[in-house]
Design a protein around this motif. Structure first.
Motif, PDB file in Angstrom:
ATOM      1  N   ASP A  57       9.662   2.784  -7.606  1.00  0.00           N
ATOM      2  CA  ASP A  57       9.850   2.317  -6.222  1.00  0.00           C
ATOM      3  C   ASP A  57      11.273   2.601  -5.750  1.00  0.00           C
ATOM      4  N   ARG A  58      12.241   2.170  -6.580  1.00  0.00           N
ATOM      5  CA  ARG A  58      13.643   2.336  -6.171  1.00  0.00           C
ATOM      6  C   ARG A  58      14.071   3.794  -6.185  1.00  0.00           C
ATOM      7  N   THR A  59      13.540   4.566  -7.122  1.00  0.00           N
ATOM      8  CA  THR A  59      13.957   5.974  -7.196  1.00  0.00           C
ATOM      9  C   THR A  59      13.508   6.733  -5.957  1.00  0.00           C
ATOM     10  N   ILE A  60      12.267   6.490  -5.517  1.00  0.00           N
ATOM     11  CA  ILE A  60      11.828   7.256  -4.334  1.00  0.00           C
ATOM     12  C   ILE A  60      12.485   6.719  -3.055  1.00  0.00           C
ATOM     13  N   GLU A  61      12.862   5.436  -3.076  1.00  0.00           N
ATOM     14  CA  GLU A  61      13.576   4.907  -1.906  1.00  0.00           C
ATOM     15  C   GLU A  61      15.008   5.451  -1.857  1.00  0.00           C
ATOM     16  N   ASP A 108       0.849  -1.193   0.000  1.00  0.00           N
ATOM     17  CA  ASP A 108       0.000   0.000   0.000  1.00  0.00           C
ATOM     18  C   ASP A 108       0.883   1.240   0.000  1.00  0.00           C
ATOM     19  N   PHE A 109       0.414   2.264  -0.659  1.00  0.00           N
ATOM     20  CA  PHE A 109       1.088   3.566  -0.594  1.00  0.00           C
ATOM     21  C   PHE A 109       0.156   4.508   0.154  1.00  0.00           C
ATOM     22  N   PHE A 110       0.628   5.075   1.245  1.00  0.00           N
ATOM     23  CA  PHE A 110      -0.183   6.063   1.957  1.00  0.00           C
ATOM     24  C   PHE A 110       0.741   7.032   2.674  1.00  0.00           C
ATOM     25  N   ASP A 111       0.203   8.143   3.103  1.00  0.00           N
ATOM     26  CA  ASP A 111       1.002   9.196   3.750  1.00  0.00           C
ATOM     27  C   ASP A 111       2.253   9.514   2.907  1.00  0.00           C
ATOM     28  N   ASP A 112       3.433   9.458   3.532  1.00  0.00           N
ATOM     29  CA  ASP A 112       4.648   9.905   2.833  1.00  0.00           C
ATOM     30  C   ASP A 112       4.900   9.129   1.542  1.00  0.00           C
ATOM     31  N   SER A 113       4.705   7.792   1.584  1.00  0.00           N
ATOM     32  CA  SER A 113       5.038   6.998   0.382  1.00  0.00           C
ATOM     33  C   SER A 113       4.076   7.342  -0.762  1.00  0.00           C
ATOM     34  N   PHE A 114       2.827   7.622  -0.431  1.00  0.00           N
ATOM     35  CA  PHE A 114       1.857   8.005  -1.471  1.00  0.00           C
ATOM     36  C   PHE A 114       2.305   9.293  -2.157  1.00  0.00           C
ATOM     37  N   TYR A 115       2.635  10.304  -1.321  1.00  0.00           N
ATOM     38  CA  TYR A 115       3.003  11.600  -1.907  1.00  0.00           C
ATOM     39  C   TYR A 115       4.348  11.545  -2.622  1.00  0.00           C
ATOM     40  N   ALA A 116       5.277  10.710  -2.112  1.00  0.00           N
ATOM     41  CA  ALA A 116       6.580  10.599  -2.791  1.00  0.00           C
ATOM     42  C   ALA A 116       6.378  10.020  -4.192  1.00  0.00           C
ATOM     43  N   LYS A 117       5.527   8.997  -4.301  1.00  0.00           N
ATOM     44  CA  LYS A 117       5.293   8.375  -5.611  1.00  0.00           C
ATOM     45  C   LYS A 117       4.616   9.370  -6.553  1.00  0.00           C
ATOM     46  N   GLN A 118       3.570  10.025  -6.055  1.00  0.00           N
ATOM     47  CA  GLN A 118       2.871  11.011  -6.883  1.00  0.00           C
ATOM     48  C   GLN A 118       3.801  12.164  -7.257  1.00  0.00           C
ATOM     49  N   GLY A 119       4.607  12.585  -6.285  1.00  0.00           N
ATOM     50  CA  GLY A 119       5.518  13.709  -6.513  1.00  0.00           C
ATOM     51  C   GLY A 119       6.543  13.364  -7.575  1.00  0.00           C
ATOM     52  N   PHE A 120       7.057  12.139  -7.516  1.00  0.00           N
ATOM     53  CA  PHE A 120       8.030  11.739  -8.533  1.00  0.00           C
ATOM     54  C   PHE A 120       7.364  11.732  -9.912  1.00  0.00           C
ATOM     55  N   ILE A 121       6.165  11.169  -9.985  1.00  0.00           N
ATOM     56  CA  ILE A 121       5.483  11.099 -11.288  1.00  0.00           C
ATOM     57  C   ILE A 121       5.252  12.514 -11.836  1.00  0.00           C
ATOM     58  N   ASP A 138      27.472   6.658  -1.318  1.00  0.00           N
ATOM     59  CA  ASP A 138      28.231   7.777  -0.756  1.00  0.00           C
ATOM     60  C   ASP A 138      29.748   7.561  -0.855  1.00  0.00           C
ATOM     61  N   ASN A 139      30.171   6.297  -1.041  1.00  0.00           N
ATOM     62  CA  ASN A 139      31.612   6.038  -1.190  1.00  0.00           C
ATOM     63  C   ASN A 139      32.063   6.087  -2.645  1.00  0.00           C
ATOM     64  N   GLY A 140      31.134   6.473  -3.542  1.00  0.00           N
ATOM     65  CA  GLY A 140      31.496   6.608  -4.943  1.00  0.00           C
ATOM     66  C   GLY A 140      31.495   5.284  -5.699  1.00  0.00           C
ATOM     67  N   ASN A 141      30.841   4.237  -5.144  1.00  0.00           N
ATOM     68  CA  ASN A 141      30.772   2.958  -5.862  1.00  0.00           C
ATOM     69  C   ASN A 141      29.396   2.779  -6.491  1.00  0.00           C
ATOM     70  N   PRO A 142      29.343   2.128  -7.686  1.00  0.00           N
ATOM     71  CA  PRO A 142      28.035   1.906  -8.305  1.00  0.00           C
ATOM     72  C   PRO A 142      27.178   1.054  -7.389  1.00  0.00           C
ATOM     73  N   SER A 143      25.949   1.470  -7.167  1.00  0.00           N
ATOM     74  CA  SER A 143      25.113   0.776  -6.196  1.00  0.00           C
ATOM     75  C   SER A 143      24.017  -0.045  -6.887  1.00  0.00           C
ATOM     76  N   HIS A 144      23.032   0.604  -7.481  1.00  0.00           N
ATOM     77  CA  HIS A 144      21.981  -0.175  -8.141  1.00  0.00           C
ATOM     78  C   HIS A 144      21.393   0.629  -9.293  1.00  0.00           C
ATOM     79  N   ALA A 145      20.668  -0.089 -10.174  1.00  0.00           N
ATOM     80  CA  ALA A 145      20.101   0.569 -11.359  1.00  0.00           C
ATOM     81  C   ALA A 145      18.741   1.157 -11.009  1.00  0.00           C
ATOM     82  N   LEU A 146      18.524   2.409 -11.419  1.00  0.00           N
ATOM     83  CA  LEU A 146      17.214   3.036 -11.199  1.00  0.00           C
ATOM     84  C   LEU A 146      16.346   2.932 -12.446  1.00  0.00           C
ATOM     85  N   GLY A 147      16.958   2.540 -13.549  1.00  0.00           N
ATOM     86  CA  GLY A 147      16.172   2.430 -14.777  1.00  0.00           C
ATOM     87  C   GLY A 147      17.057   2.052 -15.933  1.00  0.00           C
ATOM     88  N   GLY A 148      16.438   1.847 -17.063  1.00  0.00           N
ATOM     89  CA  GLY A 148      17.231   1.491 -18.232  1.00  0.00           C
ATOM     90  C   GLY A 148      16.346   1.423 -19.455  1.00  0.00           C
TER      91      GLY A 148
END
Ligand code: AMP
Length: 434
Positions: free
Chosen positions: A319-323, A20-33, A282-292
């Protein structure tokens, strides 16, 4: 497979990998879109929405029978009428279906669309991996020009930079179909020499989808991959020219990229440019993909259309971008933070307060209404915990005189204001808050 017996407690949980998305997670998803749509519109994309269900063959043929998505991850169903439909695992095939169905090829080319929404993959749920995932997608259909590959990457990059994080584009070229065919032969020859050194899982893939062996996560295969022939090293003249133009365009646009010879992406339909947006920790290493994404000139024909339609697209994982982004990075513009907490004293006044509510909302003054809680102290406590700066108190006296008490929470100062003046009064206070 028969369904395991579920207890009432099980039923009252969201299905595995869905949330479920509600409160902060709801607005973060909508805000990103909203942010992504806004940027995409500046770059010339317009919106499209396709159904969540498509005919199963759209994905089986388009995405590829031997991909993880089609082999293991699709949610498919048979309708009462006997149609076989699938919950979309990705967005590109549906948009291409729409382009063909509506004859968009007769419009000025290319057409450029943005979209967002839920996608479904029956994958193993883990942190950052959901069965109902959300993506923001861009597609440019109807041109083979490499400049559009650049435009897609540039738009995605600009959107992801809004996270405030360090983003790098990993990029590779798979060439055209001729390049790919020759390269696959070379690759298989190479792996045959090291057949005993790659993992069991990858040995199986050699038969079904040899490109996937290249981006294997298995340590023993990774070692073998270090000296594997590269596709970029085997491009023909036109594919090389395409790739060079893309890289020159990225240089011009000031986008940081790295060529990654093992990047192939999981789906069958890609040709020429493939890319991923990788976030650095934060250490300058590749972490994960946000898209492609990538170019998919052959998709239309694979889906059953009578000719190829050149196109390029991307999908960003919401999901990953807002996290990944810092909290409060993405907040939709429509989100209201109430400046006023309306307290009405006594249930019998609830109806009398309706005209005031209408008045405040009509003048765009965001108010949080507390209906039917009688104790003034308790209600002021709620206003305080919600950090709402002003309370509007409406009791019997105020109902009689058509007025309301405005209380400044911090100083506890109070003033009685008539309905006639309340809008101007609230507006002046709201200006003070801003
Ligand atoms: P793909 O469509 O597989 O190329 O994925 C594009 C992006 O979507 C990835 O880089 C991820 O950020 C995101 N993504 C893909 N699969 C999932 C998933 N199961 N759960 C959450 N995000 C996902």
């Amino acid at each position: 497979m028969s369904e395991q017996k579920k207890t009432d407690k099980d039923i009252l949980q969201s299905p595995k990998g869905m949330r479920d998305f509600f409160d902060d997670s709801f607005y973060a998803k909508q805000g990103f879109i909203h942010t992504a749509e806004n940027i995409a519109e500046y770059y010339g994309f317009s919106g499209i929405e396709t159904p969540i269900l498509e005919h199963t063959e759209i994905f089986a043929k388009g995405v590829g029978e031997n991909t993880d998505i089609v082999e293991k991850e699709m949610y498919s169903l048979e309708t009462r009428g006997g149609d076989r439909l699938t919950l979309r695992p990705e967005g590109t095939a549906g948009v291409m279906r729409s382009y063909i169905e509506h004859g968009m090829g007769s419009q000025p080319q290319p057409v450029m669309y943005h979209y967002s929404g839920p996608f479904f993959r029956h994958d193993k749920p883990q942190k950052g991996r959901y069965r109902q995932l959300y993506q923001f997608g861009l597609e440019i259909i109807g041109s083979q020009k490499p400049e559009y590959d650049v435009l897609i990457i540039q738009t995605g990059y600009r959107i992801l930079k809004e996270t405030g994080k360090d983003i790098v584009v990993k990029i590779n070229s798979l060439g055209d179909s001729e390049v790919r065919k020759n390269y696959l032969e070379k690759l298989i020859d190479y792996y045959k020499k090291y057949e005993n050194e790659i993992s069991n899982k990858d040995r199986g893939r050699l038969e079904t989808n040899p490109l996937r062996v290249l981006d294997s996560k298995e340590p023993e295969t990774k070692k073998v991959n270090q000296n594997a022939p590269t596709c970029v090293g085997n491009l023909n003249e036109s594919s090389k020219q395409h790739f060079d133009t893309v890289l020159a365009g990225l240089d011009q646009a000031g986008i940081r990229y790295e060529i990654d010879h093992t990047l192939v992406r999981g789906l069958d339909y890609y040709s020429h440019t493939v890319f991923e947006f990788v976030v650095y920790d934060d250490n300058g290493n590749p972490s994960h993909a946000l898209g492609g994404g990538g170019r998919y000139d052959g998709l239309a024909k694979t889906m059953g259309h009578n000719k190829d339609i050149p196109a390029v697209g991307l999908g960003l994982g919401i999901d990953r971008t807002i996290e990944t982004a810092l909290p409060e990075t993405f907040i939709p513009e429509y989100k209201k933070t109430p400046d006023f907490y309306f307290i009405q004293l006594g249930d019998e006044l609830s109806v009398a307060s309706f005209p005031l509510r209408e008045l405040l909302c009509a003048y765009n003054i965001p108010v949080r209404f507390a209906q039917g809680k009688n104790n003034l102290g308790t209600q002021l406590g709620i206003a305080e915990s919600l950090e709402i700066p002003y309370a509007l108190i409406f009791g019997e006296n105020e109902a009689k005189t058509q007025s309301v008490i405005v209380r400044t929470m911090k100083t506890r100062e109070q003033e009685t204001v008539s309905f006639d003046n309340i809008i101007t009064y609230c507006q002046s206070l709201k200006k003070g808050v801003e």
